[in-house]
Design a protein around this motif. Structure first.
Motif, mmCIF file in Angstrom:
data_model
loop_
_atom_site.group_PDB
_atom_site.id
_atom_site.type_symbol
_atom_site.label_atom_id
_atom_site.label_comp_id
_atom_site.label_asym_id
_atom_site.label_seq_id
_atom_site.Cartn_x
_atom_site.Cartn_y
_atom_site.Cartn_z
ATOM 1 N N ASN A 87 0.530 -1.393 0.276
ATOM 2 C CA ASN A 87 0.154 -0.028 -0.146
ATOM 3 C C ASN A 87 1.354 1.127 0.197
ATOM 4 O O ASN A 87 0.566 2.296 -1.091
ATOM 5 N N ASP A 120 -7.599 -3.061 8.190
ATOM 6 C CA ASP A 120 -8.420 -2.335 7.210
ATOM 7 C C ASP A 120 -8.488 -0.568 8.023
ATOM 8 O O ASP A 120 -8.405 -0.084 6.376
ATOM 9 N N GLU A 121 -8.161 -0.329 8.393
ATOM 10 C CA GLU A 121 -8.468 0.771 9.120
ATOM 11 C C GLU A 121 -6.210 1.318 8.188
ATOM 12 O O GLU A 121 -6.479 2.411 7.892
ATOM 13 N N ARG A 124 -6.984 2.091 4.634
ATOM 14 C CA ARG A 124 -7.615 3.377 4.858
ATOM 15 C C ARG A 124 -6.655 4.885 5.374
ATOM 16 O O ARG A 124 -6.480 5.736 4.439
ATOM 17 N N ARG A 127 -3.767 5.537 1.866
ATOM 18 C CA ARG A 127 -5.509 5.912 0.830
ATOM 19 C C ARG A 127 -5.242 7.541 1.420
ATOM 20 O O ARG A 127 -4.885 8.440 0.473
ATOM 21 N N LEU A 128 -4.832 8.189 2.506
ATOM 22 C CA LEU A 128 -5.836 9.431 3.115
ATOM 23 C C LEU A 128 -3.813 9.986 2.284
ATOM 24 O O LEU A 128 -4.082 11.053 2.571
ATOM 25 N N GLN A 131 -3.645 10.009 -1.012
ATOM 26 C CA GLN A 131 -4.579 11.660 -1.375
ATOM 27 C C GLN A 131 -4.572 12.812 -1.162
ATOM 28 O O GLN A 131 -4.798 14.085 -1.385
ATOM 29 N N ASN A 192 -13.728 14.664 5.242
ATOM 30 C CA ASN A 192 -12.891 13.088 5.960
ATOM 31 C C ASN A 192 -13.189 12.857 7.598
ATOM 32 O O ASN A 192 -12.047 11.656 7.618
#
Length: 241
Positions: A87, A120-121, A124, A127-128, A131, A192
């Motif tokens: 990731n 999962d967190e 995320r 991804r933040l 982004q 967000n």
């Protein structure tokens, strides 16, 4: 430290020359297209190699601080760690920003420490980082502890009877002198679920410097902080909360 073998520049050039000869087509621009693709690919591979070299060095450095370090081979069998590397690498390929690369690296380092976020967190959070811009990460860090931000820099914050939170932000971060830009960045963070409020509206003088981050943001900032500057995560009581 784990070393990654790298091709020499001369070998890269030779291989590209061979590719150009093999793939040359009888149309205008084919050689130019190969040269362009090589130039971009060479820079991309150089960036990727640099990322892996720095990541390997950071993992090795953290391992040396730990009482019971895992071997690289053992880490490579840890699915959470492998997910984190994948990731983070995906996001690292698309940026040259040092702030983002450091955040991604730190996320990998933190991925398997005691009390780390679940898979999962973590996904995320990566991804933040991918982004967000460095400006968004900077603003989020400031609003997690405005008083600490000024204290760490030896600056006495301005005192207000009343004001807006942007009154405290702009002296701390001149990057946000443009109020429209500051409001836009803050809105993105609030959308967000990382800030409890935006920058609009008047508040009391003391509230100008209140922490605005949500619990989610606080976990995110801990995840992208360098554990070598905090602790190694070996003690359960020092784990994530």
């Amino acid at each position: 430290m784990l070393e990654r073998p790298q091709k020499s520049t001369s070998r890269e050039l030779v291989e590209t020359g061979a590719e150009a000869g093999i793939n040359m087509l009888p149309v205008v621009g084919s050689t130019m297209a190969v040269a362009f693709a090589y130039a971009v690919n060479y820079s991309f591979n150089k960036r990727l190699n640099h990322w892996f070299d720095e990541l390997a060095a950071a993992v090795d450095d953290l391992q040396q601080q730990m009482d019971e370090p895992l071997a690289f081979e053992d880490l490579a069998q840890n699915e959470t760690f492998v997910d984190a590397v994948i990731n983070a690498t995906r996001a690292a390929q698309a940026t040259h920003a040092r702030e983002k690369l450091e955040a991604l690296r730190n996320g990998v380092l933190n991925s398997t420490l005691v009390g780390a976020p679940d898979d999962d967190e973590q996904a995320r959070f990566f991804r933040l980082v991918e982004q967000f811009t460095p400006a968004q990460l900077l603003m989020l860090t400031y609003f997690d502890d405005p008083h600490g931000w000024f204290a760490a820099r030896g600056i006495q914050p301005e005192q207000y009877m009343a004001g807006s939170r942007i009154n405290g932000l702009q002296p701390a971060l001149p990057e946000f002198r443009n109020s429209d830009w500051a409001h836009l960045v803050a809105k993105d963070l609030a959308d967000n679920s990382l800030l409890i409020a935006g920058l609009s509206g008047m508040v009391s003088g003391s509230a100008v410097y209140d922490r605005l981050t949500t619990p989610l943001a606080q976990r995110f900032l801990r995840f992208i902080a360098d554990p070598r500057e905090l602790n190694t995560g070996q003690d359960e009581e020092d784990g994530w909360t």
